[in-house]
Design an enzyme around this catalytic site. Structure first.
Site, PDB file in Angstrom:
ATOM      1  N   SER A  74       0.998  -1.584   0.026  1.00 45.57           N
ATOM      2  CA  SER A  74       0.146  -0.126  -0.169  1.00 45.57           C
ATOM      3  C   SER A  74       1.652   0.760   0.084  1.00 45.57           C
ATOM      4  O   SER A  74       0.184   2.627  -1.106  1.00 45.57           O
ATOM      5  CB  SER A  74      -0.826   0.467   1.536  1.00 45.57           C
ATOM      6  OG  SER A  74      -0.403   0.250   2.436  1.00 45.57           O
TER       7      SER A  74
ATOM      8  N   ILE B 110      15.245  -8.691   9.028  1.00 46.44           N
ATOM      9  CA  ILE B 110      16.030  -7.661  10.012  1.00 46.44           C
ATOM     10  C   ILE B 110      17.383  -7.688   8.607  1.00 46.44           C
ATOM     11  O   ILE B 110      17.600  -9.019   8.268  1.00 46.44           O
ATOM     12  CB  ILE B 110      16.022  -8.702  11.325  1.00 46.44           C
ATOM     13  CG1 ILE B 110      15.414  -8.865  11.732  1.00 46.44           C
ATOM     14  CG2 ILE B 110      17.273  -8.271  11.459  1.00 46.44           C
ATOM     15  CD1 ILE B 110      14.709  -8.918  13.361  1.00 46.44           C
TER      16      ILE B 110
ATOM     17  N   ASN C  46      12.958   3.583   5.483  1.00 46.16           N
ATOM     18  CA  ASN C  46      11.771   2.527   6.442  1.00 46.16           C
ATOM     19  C   ASN C  46      11.431   2.926   7.070  1.00 46.16           C
ATOM     20  O   ASN C  46      11.022   4.223   7.196  1.00 46.16           O
ATOM     21  CB  ASN C  46      12.748   2.086   7.373  1.00 46.16           C
ATOM     22  CG  ASN C  46      11.955   0.888   8.334  1.00 46.16           C
ATOM     23  OD1 ASN C  46      11.110  -0.066   6.332  1.00 46.16           O
ATOM     24  ND2 ASN C  46      11.641   0.265   9.082  1.00 46.16           N
TER      25      ASN C  46
ATOM     26  N   SER D  56       6.950   6.658  11.717  1.00 47.19           N
ATOM     27  CA  SER D  56       8.257   6.903  12.040  1.00 47.19           C
ATOM     28  C   SER D  56       8.307   6.964  10.669  1.00 47.19           C
ATOM     29  O   SER D  56       8.530   5.384  10.109  1.00 47.19           O
ATOM     30  CB  SER D  56       8.849   6.801  12.689  1.00 47.19           C
ATOM     31  OG  SER D  56       8.407   7.047  14.339  1.00 47.19           O
TER      32      SER D  56
END
Length: 217
Positions: A14, A93, A108, A137
């Protein structure tokens, strides 16, 4: 000249769609050179194909180690010579070597008001902790998980009747606003990375970045 980026996904894409839409509308002067997923069934790959964007699938399960997967992924990314790598729901990760290779040029988006609630299940954790607000964030990627310099955050109130799903829907709406904004700032040279800090218009941002409001351009 358009600004080349590569987007990494693992799911529905999205945020990728938000980037595609703003690019098509002329609000974002970037070229999405490729979309790469570690999951072949990620719906975001279909979004990319519909937009005429080259796609790649690289399953992490085909590699014996995180480092081997990241090395193969890096080869695919670097063939496009992107100026920015955008993680848009890429559920991996990253190895230290991979994060270091793209330090200062990989973003990110994380669904919490960092440094709160690093990792997974952030919406439920925010509710369980009786937080009054929750948010999202956009940050530079560093070798340490969800610890890179924050560029921008957006917040929403947690209502008494909120569930993890309803809160997640509110957060998604904010993601689709601030992620393209952060990418645009980077592509315009307004956001930069220096000595582990995020700068906007050559001014060092606070640890929590800038808080979004609808007057930001």
């Amino acid at each position: 000249m358009s600004f080349p980026i590569v987007v990494l996904i693992s799911g529905s894409g999205s945020n990728l769609q938000a980037l595609i839409n703003q690019s098509l509308q002329g609000q974002l002067n970037v070229t999405i050179s490729a979309v790469i997923s570690n999951k072949a069934d990620a719906y975001g790959l279909e979004r990319a194909r519909e937009a005429g964007i080259p796609t790649h699938t690289l399953s992490h399960k085909a590699f014996d180690s995180r480092e081997e997967f990241d090395a193969a992924l890096q080869i695919i990314i670097d063939q496009y010579s992107p100026k920015l790598v955008v993680l848009a729901g890429f559920m991996r990760i990253l190895s230290e070597g991979f994060a270091t290779h793209y330090l200062g040029r990989m973003l990110n988006i994380h669904p919490s008001l960092l440094p709160k609630f690093k990792g997974l299940d952030t919406h439920q954790r925010a509710i369980d902790a009786r937080e009054k607000e929750h948010g999202v964030s956009v940050h530079f990627v560093s070798p340490e998980l969800d610890a890179g310099a924050v560029i921008i955050q957006a917040a929403t109130l947690i209502e008494n009747n909120d569930t993890a799903d309803s809160l997640g829907n509110k957060i998604h709406a904010l993601e689709h606003i601030i992620y393209p904004l952060a990418v645009r700032w980077f592509s315009e040279g307004r956001v930069t990375f220096h000595d582990g800090k995020a700068l906007l218009d050559h001014k060092e941002l606070p640890a929590s970045g800038i808080l979004y409001n609808n007057t930001l351009q």
